[in-house]
Design an enzyme around this catalytic site. Structure first.
Site, short mmCIF file in Angstrom:
data_model
loop_
_atom_site.label_atom_id
_atom_site.label_comp_id
_atom_site.label_asym_id
_atom_site.label_seq_id
_atom_site.Cartn_x
_atom_site.Cartn_y
_atom_site.Cartn_z
CG ASP A 139 -34.57 11.12 7.60
OD1 ASP A 139 -33.34 11.31 7.45
OD2 ASP A 139 -35.03 10.19 8.27
CG ASP A 181 -28.10 8.65 8.19
OD1 ASP A 181 -29.05 9.48 8.13
OD2 ASP A 181 -27.89 7.96 9.19
#
Length: 405
Positions: A281, A103
């Site tokens: 991301d 993440d």
């Protein structure tokens, strides 16, 4: 919070898709229609949470400081997204291998720990829950320590459980949460062993995390995994997301082995997180573009696909431009280039230009933002097969083609 001594060494870990054949969490089943719908739903929710967080930070920056001086720091609120890319990390002594989700939008590394759920609830996971009592190197951070006192500045709520540091965080905008002991433990990456890594030993959590053993935080904060490895690995890491779930990619910490074909670095100032710009991301699937940029790219893509005589079909959820293909081989696609500041030009691999549900529905994997002020997001579908290099100290990111299959 940095660990180790300066070195040119590197440590590489195998990255796989959570549902791929190389994953211990794989069900070995093909992706179903409902799986795809879940990915689309979670992806849109994550993007909304990112936009919401950055909008709130911008608003907070523009407030009159005197009247808001007691406000808590901006929370690390994100929705997990699909969380499909995982790697194996050894935790403890003897090491207990766990599959953690990568993440890039969150700092804290955490895993569920025994006695999970004694004072609350924990979600079921496919691997055994980490047992700190079985490790000779596990230690809780004292509540009185400066490290524990620093948690609020990292966006985490600090509490004391007896004399031990305890945190909780409503991490994501869907109200998913974790809480547990802020602790230190030995982590093993490949053959490299690191003592006293700060992590969250979670004893209360939310079922929205769906069977995952935990997360490896790759953000830019002081408690993120790259920041803790900064001295050892010169605050550099790079990864490659594979073209499909059948193949593997990698996450590598360290400066050796960088490809000479990495394009000129893109300077990423810290202000990009409080003003409109672009972020990269890992857990956002589809690239988000400003409305006008999306409309222009979509129009050009449709014109090219029309010239190739591909039949347009009904869209699906957030993907509004889809096609029926005669086969999944030899599809003629246009060239798409991303031009960043500083002279960096990134050409997408063909796998980043269509998201294939099946031969009857393959969609243009870009989405337009709702507003011009929303930040653009370079998603993982478009990152596939690229080597993406993060230089934390220099505040730079680089790209290289053909990093993995």
């Amino acid at each position: 919070m940095m660990i180790g001594a300066a070195s040119n060494t590197k440590s590489s870990l195998h990255v796989v898709h959570r549902h791929g054949p190389c994953s211990s969490q794989s069900s070995k089943k093909a992706t179903t229609s409902s799986d795809h719908d879940d990915i689309l739903r979670l992806d849109q929710a994550r993007v909304k949470s990112i936009h919401s967080k950055l909008s709130k930070k911008l608003t907070a920056r523009d407030r009159v400081s005197q009247s808001q001086s007691t406000d808590p720091p901006a929370r690390n609120q994100y929705i997990t997204g699909s969380g499909n890319y995982i790697l194996k990390v050894g935790i403890g002594t003897p090491k207990q291998n766990r599959s953690l989700v990568l993440d890039s939008g969150y700092d804290l590394t955490w895993t569920q720990c025994e006695p999970c759920g004694v004072s609350g609830t924990c979600y079921p996971q496919e691997e055994p829950i980490f047992n700190p009592s079985s490790s000779s190197t596990y230690t809780n951070v004292p509540c009185s320590s400066p490290l524990c006192d620093s948690l609020p500045s990292q966006g985490l709520n600090k509490y004391c459980s007896a004399s031990n540091c305890f945190y909780n965080d409503t991490i994501y905008d869907d109200n998913s949460f974790t809480s547990g002991f802020f602790a230190k433990e030995k982590f093993t990456l490949d053959s490299e062993v690191f003592d006293s890594v700060n992590f969250g030993c979670v004893v209360n959590s939310d079922e929205n995390f769906k069977s995952r053993a935990g997360f490896l935080g790759l953000g830019r904060g002081e408690i993120s995994f790259p920041s803790q490895m900064a001295v050892k690995y010169n605050n550099i890491f790079f990864y490659c997301i594979p073209s499909s779930r059948e193949y593997g990619g990698y996450l590598t910490f360290g400066s050796r082995g960088l490809s000479n074909s990495v394009s000129p670095d893109l300077e990423i100032p810290l202000t990009v997180f409080s003003t409109a710009g672009t972020i990269i991301d890992l857990n956002t699937e589809f690239t988000r573009l400003p409305p006008k940029a999306y409309a222009a790219l979509r129009t050009a893509f449709m014109e090219d696909m029309s010239e190739a005589n591909y039949t347009i079909t009904v869209g699906r959820s957030i993907l509004d431009t889809c096609y029926t293909l005669p086969s999944l081989e030899n599809v003629r696609l246009p060239t798409i280039l991303f031009s960043f500041g500083g002279g960096t030009v990134v050409e997408l691999d063909p796998v980043g230009m269509l998201y294939v549900f099946d031969v009857s529905q393959a969609c243009f994997p870009f989405v337009g933002n709702d507003n011009d002020d929303d930040i653009a997001i370079f998603g993982n579908v478009q990152q596939r097969t690229m080597q993406i290099v993060y230089d934390g100290l220099g505040g730079r990111v680089g790209f290289a083609p053909n990093g993995c299959m």
